[in-house]
Design an enzyme around this catalytic site. Structure first.
Site, PDB file in Angstrom:
ATOM      1  N   HIS A 109       0.835  -1.199   0.000  1.00 12.67           N
ATOM      2  CA  HIS A 109       0.000   0.000   0.000  1.00 12.67           C
ATOM      3  C   HIS A 109       0.869   1.249   0.000  1.00 12.67           C
ATOM      4  CE1 HIS A 109       0.025  -1.519   4.309  1.00 12.67           C
ATOM      5  NE2 HIS A 109       0.694  -0.396   4.410  1.00 12.67           N
ATOM      6  N   ARG A 113      -1.629  11.422   3.813  1.00 11.24           N
ATOM      7  CA  ARG A 113      -2.542  12.085   4.747  1.00 11.24           C
ATOM      8  C   ARG A 113      -3.570  12.929   4.001  1.00 11.24           C
ATOM      9  NH1 ARG A 113       2.805  12.497   6.254  1.00 11.24           N
ATOM     10  NH2 ARG A 113       3.360  11.214   8.062  1.00 11.24           N
ATOM     11  N   GLU A 160      -3.647   3.694   1.491  1.00  7.27           N
ATOM     12  CA  GLU A 160      -3.968   3.811   2.913  1.00  7.27           C
ATOM     13  C   GLU A 160      -4.040   5.302   3.237  1.00  7.27           C
ATOM     14  OE1 GLU A 160      -1.980   3.105   7.342  1.00  7.27           O
ATOM     15  OE2 GLU A 160      -1.344   1.815   5.671  1.00  7.27           O
ATOM     16  N   ASN A 164      -5.650  12.608  10.543  1.00  3.13           N
ATOM     17  CA  ASN A 164      -5.273  12.974  11.896  1.00  3.13           C
ATOM     18  C   ASN A 164      -6.314  13.949  12.446  1.00  3.13           C
ATOM     19  OD1 ASN A 164      -2.577  11.647  12.237  1.00  3.13           O
ATOM     20  ND2 ASN A 164      -2.105  12.881  10.439  1.00  3.13           N
ATOM     21  N   HIS A 178       2.725  11.966  -8.664  1.00  2.00           N
ATOM     22  CA  HIS A 178       1.351  11.525  -8.840  1.00  2.00           C
ATOM     23  C   HIS A 178       1.248  10.024  -8.611  1.00  2.00           C
ATOM     24  CE1 HIS A 178       3.146  11.023 -12.959  1.00  2.00           C
ATOM     25  NE2 HIS A 178       2.552   9.841 -12.831  1.00  2.00           N
ATOM     26  N   GLU A 226      -2.674  10.167 -12.517  1.00  2.00           N
ATOM     27  CA  GLU A 226      -2.575  10.010 -13.959  1.00  2.00           C
ATOM     28  C   GLU A 226      -3.451   8.832 -14.369  1.00  2.00           C
ATOM     29  OE1 GLU A 226       0.688   9.317 -17.570  1.00  2.00           O
ATOM     30  OE2 GLU A 226       1.281   8.972 -15.480  1.00  2.00           O
TER      31      GLU A 226
END
Length: 368
Positions: A109, A113, A160, A164, A178, A226
């Site tokens: 993964h 954030r 993932e 926060n 990207h 993309e």
């Protein structure tokens, strides 16, 4: 009780006895066994050897065994790990190239954030066609994770997302490029994204000087994707693009430290950049890293939004040693994560991009 005895060089202590069998937590006899193993293991006695076996021993311990009286022995373990960077002692003379051939590595993964988790999940599911695979909330640490992708985590590369608590904005920086997504019809996908209110930053059409149809879109946090027109593929989430300051240096590091294969390079002197694709399988069927070098640019701002890529390995200890041999900087020594006992280690590439290696078996247990 199984023990390992290592005879070191004349200048070192004559032997290092380390307990390597499993322990049952919260028993006084086990605390004595840990003490016995650690008492003869000092920083003079092949620290890398000690750390390797201590790590493997402690992997088998419940986290509860580090509470109370057992907790102070963890300090000795951590001191030994810290000393590993300061010694030239080898761990079992690891052949990194041979180990990479034997190891089962894959992209697990990519972590980054976001400022509004529900808004991002909606965009990814409705506009990009991903599925929400699972969520986990960690209130004591004040964050929530969401895992999304195009198939189960045990067989697919997924994203993932990390939210926060109370943080609604991040700086993406100039180094992150990207993510790549393979779709069967870029034109239709772009129209769908527009209909849902998504932002298209490059309309669908052939790449300059080529035939492959692409487009670029942005998610609610400004991460670029993309869209690449490609026939049905087993790995739709197919690229992570990062910018680097020395492409040859990065290629050598990713090959030697991470065991990736250089799949292809492409130089574009008209636009003054060169790219290199690296991964563990064919670009059409597997996720890859796309490293981009812009002529004359050696440093980038990384911001605080993008975090890392996680890769699977059969043995975090051997792979950590391979990274160390290649000159990589370990930011977290190999060992189990508190609470879930999944073995990992973290490291940085020459440009400071973070990668986390995760034990394959532990990862599958985490998904159960």
């Amino acid at each position: 009780m199984a023990m390992v005895v290592m005879h070191s060089s004349p200048s070192a202590i004559s032997d290092c006895s380390i307990v390597t069998s499993a322990f049952v937590p919260q028993k006084a006899s086990n605390i004595r066994q840990i003490r016995s193993g650690l008492s003869s293991c000092t920083l003079e006695t092949s620290p890398r050897f000690c750390a390797l076996h201590l790590s493997r021993s402690f992997d088998k311990l419940s986290q509860d065994c580090f509470s109370g009286r057992g907790k102070r022995y963890r300090g000795c373990y951590l001191k030994i790990l810290a000393s590993m960077a300061d010694t030239g002692t080898s761990v079992s003379n690891l052949d990194a190239a041979e180990w990479a051939k034997q190891d089962n590595r894959r992209f697990l993964h990519v972590v980054y954030r976001v400022g509004n988790l529900e808004k991002t999940i909606k965009f990814y599911t409705e506009c990009l066609g991903m599925k929400l695979l699972r969520k986990r909330d960690i209130p004591e640490e004040k964050y929530t994770n969401a895992f999304l992708g195009y198939g189960p985590e045990d067989t697919h590369f997924v994203v993932e997302l990390t939210y926060n608590y109370g943080v609604d904005k991040y700086d993406i920086g100039t180094g992150f490029g990207h993510f790549g997504i393979a779709v069967e019809d870029v034109y239709k996908t772009v129209e769908l994204i527009k209909a849902k209110g998504g932002k298209v930053t490059r309309e669908a059409g052939p790449v300059k000087g080529g035939k492959t149809v692409i487009a670029f879109v942005e998610d609610p946090d400004g991460y670029k994707f993309e869209l690449i027109q490609r026939a049905s593929t087993p790995e739709p989430l197919c690229q992570v693009m990062l910018r680097v300051g020395d492409l040859d240096r990065s290629i050598k590091f990713y090959e030697k430290a991470y065991g990736m294969q250089l799949l292809r390079t492409r130089d574009n002197p008209e636009y003054k950049y060169t790219i290199a694709m690296l991964g563990y399988g064919p670009e059409e069927k597997s996720a890859v890293m796309e490293l981009t070098y812009n002529y004359g640019v050696t440093e980038y701002e990384k911001g605080n939004a993008y975090a890392q890529v996680a890769l699977g390995t059969d043995d975090v200890y051997k792979t950590a040693e391979a990274v160390r041999q290649a000159g990589g900087k370990l930011t977290r020594e190999p060992g189990p994560l508190p609470g879930i006992n999944t073995r990992i280690f973290a490291c940085l590439d020459p440009d400071g991009w973070k990668t986390v290696f995760v034990d394959n078996k532990d990862f599958l247990k985490e998904l159960e």
